[in-house]
Design a protein around this motif. Structure first.
Motif, short mmCIF file in Angstrom:
data_model
loop_
_atom_site.label_atom_id
_atom_site.label_comp_id
_atom_site.label_asym_id
_atom_site.label_seq_id
_atom_site.Cartn_x
_atom_site.Cartn_y
_atom_site.Cartn_z
N ASP A 277 34.13 11.84 36.12
CA ASP A 277 33.67 11.49 37.47
C ASP A 277 33.41 9.99 37.59
O ASP A 277 33.78 9.35 38.58
CB ASP A 277 32.38 12.25 37.80
CG ASP A 277 32.62 13.74 38.00
OD1 ASP A 277 33.79 14.12 38.16
OD2 ASP A 277 31.66 14.52 37.97
N ASP B 259 35.90 7.16 46.33
CA ASP B 259 35.34 8.39 46.89
C ASP B 259 34.33 9.03 45.93
O ASP B 259 34.50 8.98 44.71
CB ASP B 259 36.46 9.40 47.17
CG ASP B 259 37.46 8.85 48.20
OD1 ASP B 259 37.05 7.97 48.97
OD2 ASP B 259 38.62 9.30 48.20
N GLN B 260 33.31 9.64 46.49
CA GLN B 260 32.28 10.37 45.73
C GLN B 260 31.61 9.49 44.68
O GLN B 260 31.24 9.95 43.60
CB GLN B 260 32.89 11.62 45.07
CG GLN B 260 33.42 12.60 46.11
CD GLN B 260 34.32 13.66 45.53
OE1 GLN B 260 34.89 13.50 44.47
NE2 GLN B 260 34.46 14.75 46.26
N ARG B 261 31.46 8.21 45.01
CA ARG B 261 30.91 7.28 44.04
C ARG B 261 29.41 7.50 43.79
O ARG B 261 28.94 7.30 42.69
CB ARG B 261 31.18 5.83 44.46
CG ARG B 261 30.66 5.44 45.81
CD ARG B 261 31.07 4.01 46.16
NE ARG B 261 30.54 3.58 47.43
CZ ARG B 261 31.21 3.64 48.57
NH1 ARG B 261 32.43 4.15 48.59
NH2 ARG B 261 30.67 3.22 49.69
N ALA C 97 35.62 7.46 40.06
CA ALA C 97 34.97 6.77 41.18
C ALA C 97 34.85 5.27 40.98
O ALA C 97 34.78 4.51 41.94
CB ALA C 97 33.57 7.36 41.39
#
Length: 524
Positions: A251, A173-175, A255
């Motif tokens: 982050d 997710d949110q890569r 990811a």
């Protein structure tokens, strides 16, 4: 050890740097009819395992042929003029500082390729995945093998593109946002670093890292050294990552696919700290002396910040992600590495290099384990993993639970395991820093770092208690315990973590003479 001629050693070092690029090109070509097997996808993944396996064997042979009696001497050297106008050379070589990092890189990349053969991350074509993995390996190995500042910069940058695509195309997710953040932070840091490297090269008249280290800053004025250290240090600090330039890391790790996280933590973070030891310390010692206390202050701030962030994530009800927690733990662990480097003493720098290798082994193992948990549970959310009864991984998958507990206690620095020596030596080095550095300031830094070790133990034990302990729930999914391919990919990391903890002299015997020579201005 074995007796190998210098020409064969030169070939081996050039081979382990260049072969992954050739393997990457071959991965994109159609497989020969006899090698396709039932599935072209499996054929290309098998190609990745084969190429990384051959490079690992070459790296081990290089290590066996290395003259362990003279680890401070640059060995397996190749020096070919490349750009005469700029006096840039294709200059390769290895000593006791870079050799362990070369072997670690080759090992982790092979284990990631092996793991991916059985557990390919969801995403586009395996061909592109294997090619990117091999380009990433080539760039990382080149960073640790080159001895020219321009070549170092090119290798340093070469890893960014494959890692960007591994996160952006095969991540969770949110890569996309995480991949952009990764590339923007590291590119901006690299632009500043390039200016510093050019300043050193143009002012000294050479980009040769061995000649510059032997000169030990005598050809550069103090003001040039200060500007160079500031510029180069910012680029290296982003990659390390040093607090407060770390915000891209959690982050990116959260990811990234499992193997991306393993390589990012196990290998890519080492490129920044290696640059401090190989370039900043010997080439601009006066500039480093000016900034050392500030580097130490940011290092201990990172140790405390990383630990407090992990404690917050580990707390029940906070919906903390276990991958994110381990990413923040890396900020703390790399803080110890930077503290050791900032002491500018042989003890501190040796501790930093040891902690680098230990972090690569232990955190690589932790990311493998969290990836396995995420595959089984479908999430790395700590509250979900802990469940209503306190998780009971010991009850559902005892071997997996036991291995997670082992990796956690290794990470918190239990004596007898690899995590202990590096952090202890880094603090010993800071306890008695180089002449001219404020002893009272460094004693304060050591006290803060020591408090950080207690916080590290606290959050890791909370994770073990929540995820591993508790009786088997009455209802809940039955988890598969460690599979054969997982055992094959993880057991070398376990074995080396124990070996380095019980026999630290193997690694310190390599690094210490090289560090002594580096800090003495090229004199053994």
């Amino acid at each position: 050890m074995i007796d190998i001629s210098e020409s064969v050693m030169q070939f081996l070092l050039a081979f382990i740097v260049a072969a992954p690029l050739l393997g990457a090109v071959a991965a994109l070509l159609p497989a020969p009819p006899g090698l396709k097997g039932k599935s072209p996808d499996q054929a290309v993944l098998r190609h990745g395992v084969t190429v990384t396996g051959v490079i690992l064997i070459a790296a081990i042979v290089l290590a066996l042929g290395f003259d362990h009696g003279h680890p401070s001497k640059m060995q397996a050297t190749t020096d070919i003029q490349w750009i005469p106008a700029l006096n840039v050379h294709i200059h390769l070589g290895t000593d006791g500082i870079s050799l362990p990092l070369l072997v670690l890189t080759a090992l982790l990349t092979f284990l990631c390729a092996l793991y991916s053969y059985f557990k390919m991350p969801a995403g586009p074509s395996p061909k592109a995945f294997v090619a990117l993995l091999l380009v990433l390996e080539s760039g990382t190995l080149a960073t640790f093998a080159v001895l020219d500042l321009v070549l170092f910069f090119l290798a340093f940058e070469m890893v960014l593109i494959p890692m960007y695509f591994l996160i952006a195309r095969w991540g969770g997710d949110q890569r996309q946002g995480a991949a952009w953040k990764f590339i923007l932070y590291t590119l901006l840091g690299s632009v500043v670093m390039l200016l510093g490297l050019l300043l050193v090269g143009l002012k000294s008249g050479t980009f040769d890292m061995v000649a510059l280290a032997t000169d030990n800053g005598r050809g550069l004025t103090t003001s040039v050294q200060v500007i160079a250290v500031l510029a180069i240090g910012i680029g290296l600090a982003v990659k390390t990552p040093m607090f407060p330039l770390h915000s891209w890391l959690p982050d990116a790790h959260t990811a990234a696919p499992t193997v991306g996280s393993v390589l990012l933590a196990g290998v890519l973070l080492k490129m920044g700290t290696y640059g401090f030891v190989r370039i900043v310390l010997p080439i601009a010692p006066h500039g480093m002396h000016t900034f050392a206390p500030y580097l130490a202050a940011f290092a201990v701030a990172g140790i405390i910040y990383g630990s407090l962030a992990c404690l917050a994530l580990a707390k029940q009800g906070n919906k903390g992600d276990l991958k994110r927690l381990i990413a923040y733990s890396s900020v703390g662990h790399m803080g110890f590495v930077l503290l050791g480097i900032s002491s500018m003493t042989p003890t501190g720098v040796n501790g930093a290099l040891f902690a680098n290798i230990a972090h690569g082994l232990i955190t690589g193992l932790l990311f493998f384990l969290v990836g396995a948990l995420k595959d089984r549970y479908g999430t790395a959310d700590l509250d979900t993993l802990a469940g209503a009864t306190g998780a009971a991984l010991y009850g559902r998958a005892p071997r997996l639970g036991g291995l997670l507990a082992f990796a956690a206690v290794a990470s918190l620095g239990l004596p007898g395991l690899a995590g202990f020596w590096g952090e202890m030596l880094a603090m010993f080095g800071a306890f008695d820093p180089a002449p001219g550095l404020s002893r009272s300031a460094y004693l304060t830094f050591v006290a803060i770092a020591a408090f950080g070790t207690l916080l590290t133990a606290a959050y890791l034990l909370v994770v073990v208690r929540r995820v591993c302990m508790g009786g088997k729930p009455a209802e809940g999914p039955k988890l598969a315990d460690i599979q054969g391919y997982e055992f094959a990919a993880w057991s070398p990391l376990v074995a080396l973590t124990v070996l380095a903890g019980l026999w630290p002299a193997v690694l310190l015997g390599l690094t210490d003479p090289a560090v002594q020579k580096l800090l003495a201005g090229g004199k053994s």
